[in-house]
Write a protein that holds these residues in place. Structure first.
Motif, PDB file in Angstrom:
ATOM      1  N   ARG A  62       0.702  -1.233   0.033  1.00 53.58           N
ATOM      2  CA  ARG A  62      -0.201  -0.091  -0.034  1.00 53.58           C
ATOM      3  C   ARG A  62       0.754   1.431  -0.011  1.00 53.58           C
ATOM      4  NH1 ARG A  62      -4.427  -2.308   3.795  1.00 53.58           N
ATOM      5  NH2 ARG A  62      -5.778  -3.118   2.374  1.00 53.58           N
ATOM      6  N   ILE A  63       1.882   1.218   0.701  1.00 58.11           N
ATOM      7  CA  ILE A  63       2.950   2.479   0.880  1.00 58.11           C
ATOM      8  C   ILE A  63       3.372   2.659  -0.714  1.00 58.11           C
ATOM      9  CG2 ILE A  63       5.130   3.429   1.887  1.00 58.11           C
ATOM     10  CD1 ILE A  63       3.946   2.043   4.628  1.00 58.11           C
ATOM     11  N   LEU A  64       3.951   1.397  -1.089  1.00 57.75           N
ATOM     12  CA  LEU A  64       4.767   1.410  -2.393  1.00 57.75           C
ATOM     13  C   LEU A  64       3.732   2.046  -3.557  1.00 57.75           C
ATOM     14  CD1 LEU A  64       7.240   0.811  -4.132  1.00 57.75           C
ATOM     15  CD2 LEU A  64       6.378  -1.525  -4.195  1.00 57.75           C
ATOM     16  N   ASP A  65       2.558   1.485  -3.567  1.00 61.47           N
ATOM     17  CA  ASP A  65       1.522   1.839  -4.552  1.00 61.47           C
ATOM     18  C   ASP A  65       1.274   3.506  -4.381  1.00 61.47           C
ATOM     19  OD1 ASP A  65      -0.475   1.278  -6.396  1.00 61.47           O
ATOM     20  OD2 ASP A  65      -1.596   2.161  -5.028  1.00 61.47           O
ATOM     21  N   HIS A  66       1.169   3.779  -3.160  1.00 63.73           N
ATOM     22  CA  HIS A  66       0.550   5.100  -2.953  1.00 63.73           C
ATOM     23  C   HIS A  66       1.584   6.222  -3.195  1.00 63.73           C
ATOM     24  CE1 HIS A  66       0.458   8.921  -0.254  1.00 63.73           C
ATOM     25  NE2 HIS A  66      -0.690   8.459  -0.338  1.00 63.73           N
ATOM     26  N   ASP A  67       3.212   5.682  -2.634  1.00 65.55           N
ATOM     27  CA  ASP A  67       4.001   6.964  -2.903  1.00 65.55           C
ATOM     28  C   ASP A  67       4.684   6.947  -4.462  1.00 65.55           C
ATOM     29  OD1 ASP A  67       3.765   7.652  -0.236  1.00 65.55           O
ATOM     30  OD2 ASP A  67       6.067   7.497  -0.002  1.00 65.55           O
ATOM     31  N   THR A 106      -8.022  -6.728  -5.737  1.00 63.39           N
ATOM     32  CA  THR A 106      -9.343  -6.337  -5.783  1.00 63.39           C
ATOM     33  C   THR A 106      -9.378  -4.888  -5.294  1.00 63.39           C
ATOM     34  OG1 THR A 106      -9.612  -7.137  -3.670  1.00 63.39           O
ATOM     35  CG2 THR A 106      -9.998  -8.586  -5.418  1.00 63.39           C
ATOM     36  N   GLU A 107      -8.410  -4.275  -4.916  1.00 57.90           N
ATOM     37  CA  GLU A 107      -8.523  -2.837  -4.378  1.00 57.90           C
ATOM     38  C   GLU A 107      -7.904  -2.280  -5.560  1.00 57.90           C
ATOM     39  OE1 GLU A 107      -5.882  -1.933  -0.945  1.00 57.90           O
ATOM     40  OE2 GLU A 107      -7.074  -3.563   0.337  1.00 57.90           O
ATOM     41  N   GLY A 108      -7.487  -2.706  -6.534  1.00 57.56           N
ATOM     42  CA  GLY A 108      -7.217  -1.957  -7.820  1.00 57.56           C
ATOM     43  C   GLY A 108      -5.464  -1.893  -8.162  1.00 57.56           C
ATOM     44  N   MET A 109      -4.678  -2.506  -7.107  1.00 57.66           N
ATOM     45  CA  MET A 109      -3.350  -2.439  -7.477  1.00 57.66           C
ATOM     46  C   MET A 109      -3.115  -3.466  -8.559  1.00 57.66           C
ATOM     47  SD  MET A 109      -1.480  -2.622  -3.842  1.00 57.66           S
ATOM     48  CE  MET A 109      -2.503  -1.801  -2.278  1.00 57.66           C
ATOM     49  N   ASN A 110      -1.907  -2.759  -9.371  1.00 55.67           N
ATOM     50  CA  ASN A 110      -1.441  -3.560 -10.608  1.00 55.67           C
ATOM     51  C   ASN A 110      -0.437  -4.333 -10.279  1.00 55.67           C
ATOM     52  OD1 ASN A 110      -0.843  -4.532 -13.053  1.00 55.67           O
ATOM     53  ND2 ASN A 110      -1.152  -2.397 -13.956  1.00 55.67           N
ATOM     54  N   LEU A 111      -0.588  -5.523  -9.727  1.00 48.16           N
ATOM     55  CA  LEU A 111       0.407  -6.576  -9.254  1.00 48.16           C
ATOM     56  C   LEU A 111       0.867  -7.732 -10.001  1.00 48.16           C
ATOM     57  CD1 LEU A 111      -0.747  -6.215  -5.559  1.00 48.16           C
ATOM     58  CD2 LEU A 111       0.996  -4.866  -6.498  1.00 48.16           C
TER      59      LEU A 111
END
Ligand SMILES: NC(=O)c1ccc[n+]([C@@H]2O[C@H](COP(=O)([O-])OP(=O)(O)OC[C@H]3O[C@@H](n4cnc5c(N)ncnc54)[C@H](O)[C@@H]3O)[C@@H](O)[C@H]2O)c1
Ligand SMILES: N[C@H](C(=O)O)[C@H](O)COP(=O)(O)O
Length: 336
Positions: free
Chosen positions: A186-191, A235-240
């Motif tokens: 979450r931190i990585l995606d956000h930043d 499912t939260e929308g992160m592209n992993l």
């Protein structure tokens, strides 16, 4: 902008590299936190021509002139012998960090950039210390931060973040839980979105085991923890993308498929990154309430104090220059 530059371990190359910031002018005011006597002695040892200006927080912010170094003078606890660690000076190294953190917190500094310190000698002085990253998290009361290093390669910009940082290899598996992996991603995606302007960051996630566990035959962390966590975060929308076998993740065919890599542990991610970018890369702490960047190398005691006359190899200041440039860019972005 006014940026704090902590000069790090006094026996190492931190003071040398700080002196070399004065080889060019800078749009921003770079305030080097260091013992000024030490800087003067090191400049003499290296054959560097520089003059010092004493930092005054009450004066207006000004650009940095070539040949002049602005110094916030903080005294070492013992005389410094170039290249020789002394645990007595560990409190001094910590005092540099505390001064920069306080200044970033109060708005005096727009960002802090750290030259390398020596983790071992700080521990020898009796203080449990694993790195700037963890210390900054603690001092800013941030529950979790993420270490990311980045640098240019012939195949493009490589960003590598770490799921775990400075811990023994034997403790890595237990440290990778669904909760920590979720928080790190979450931190990585956000930043990546907010600091680096990526609208939908693609993150390549490494497995922990050889061949990402080979279907459970070479370790179960992928099946038990990593895969279910990635599925939930998608499912939260992160592209992993992943978990991918780490040995072939860092290849020119795979890397362009992502904007950043998440490695499961320090050397899994930093060995390939440093192979490709050492000396020019940066280290940034994501998830902090302040901006902090750093160099991609350590204290290099073997290179400290070397004369700049071309007779022998000297420490490359490229990574410190890159860290200062990125800190200034991020600070500017934050004020826009
Ligand atoms: N940002 C930091 O504070 C930071 C980063 C990495 C390592 N460290 C610490 O530094 C200490 C020494 O670590 P190490 O020996 O593993 O790594 P190191 O990066 O200090 O040295 C590894 C090798 O790279 C060379 N090197 C390092 N910086 C260089 C530069 N700017 N230009 C040219 N060559 C350079 C050194 O001479 C040495 O041969 C350890 O205590 C480690 O924890 C601190
Ligand atoms: N892991 C970093 C590296 O290998 O370059 C380094 O040890 C610095 O870590 P801190 O920024 O947490 O001190």
């Amino acid at each position: 902008m006014r940026l704090a530059i902590t000069s790090g371990e006094p026996a190492g190359i931190g003071p040398d590299l700080c002196l070399r910031l004065a080889e060019q002018s800078w749009q921003d005011e770079l305030v080097v936190l260091c013992d000024q006597k030490l800087l003067a002695a090191r400049a003499k040892e290296m054959g560097v021509e520089v003059s010092f200006r004493r930092y005054d927080a009450n004066e207006p912010v000004r650009a940095s002139q070539r040949g002049v170094l602005t110094v916030c003078d903080i005294q070492t606890r013992a005389d410094v012998i170039t290249g020789v660690l002394n645990p007595i000076n560990s409190d001094y190294v910590i005092a540099l960090l505390d001064r920069a953190i306080a200044g970033c917190g109060s708005g005096e500094f727009a960002a802090m950039v750290t030259a390398p310190l020596h983790k071992g000698v700080i521990n020898e002085a009796g203080r449990a210390f694993t790195g700037h990253t963890e210390y900054l998290a603690e001092q800013t009361a941030t529950p979790l931060v993420v270490m990311m290093l980045a640098g240019d390669t012939p195949h493009g910009l490589l960003r590598v973040a770490l799921a775990t940082t400075h811990l023994p290899l034997s403790a890595v598996s237990a440290a990778i839980t669904a909760d920590t992996l979720t928080a790190v991603l979450r931190i990585l995606d956000h930043d990546l979105r907010t600091k680096f302007g990526l609208a939908a960051p693609r993150i390549l996630v490494a497995g922990l085991n050889p061949h990402a566990g080979e279907g459970g035959h070479m370790g179960r962390e992928e099946i038990d923890t990593i895969i279910p966590t990635l599925e939930r975060l998608r499912t939260e929308g992160m592209n992993l993308i992943g978990p991918l076998p780490a040995d072939t993740l860092f290849t020119p065919r795979v890397l362009p498929q992502g904007d950043a890599v998440l490695a499961m542990y320090h050397d899994q991610g930093l060995a390939p990154l440093k192979y490709a970018t050492f000396g020019q890369g940066i280290n940034i702490t994501l998830g902090l309430p302040i901006i902090r960047t750093s160099v991609d190398h350590g204290t290099a005691l073997d290179l400290a104090g070397r004369r700049l006359d071309g007779a022998e190899p000297v420490a490359d200041p490229g990574s410190l220059y890159a860290a200062v440039t990125l800190a200034a860019q991020l600070a500017r972005k934050q004020t826009q």
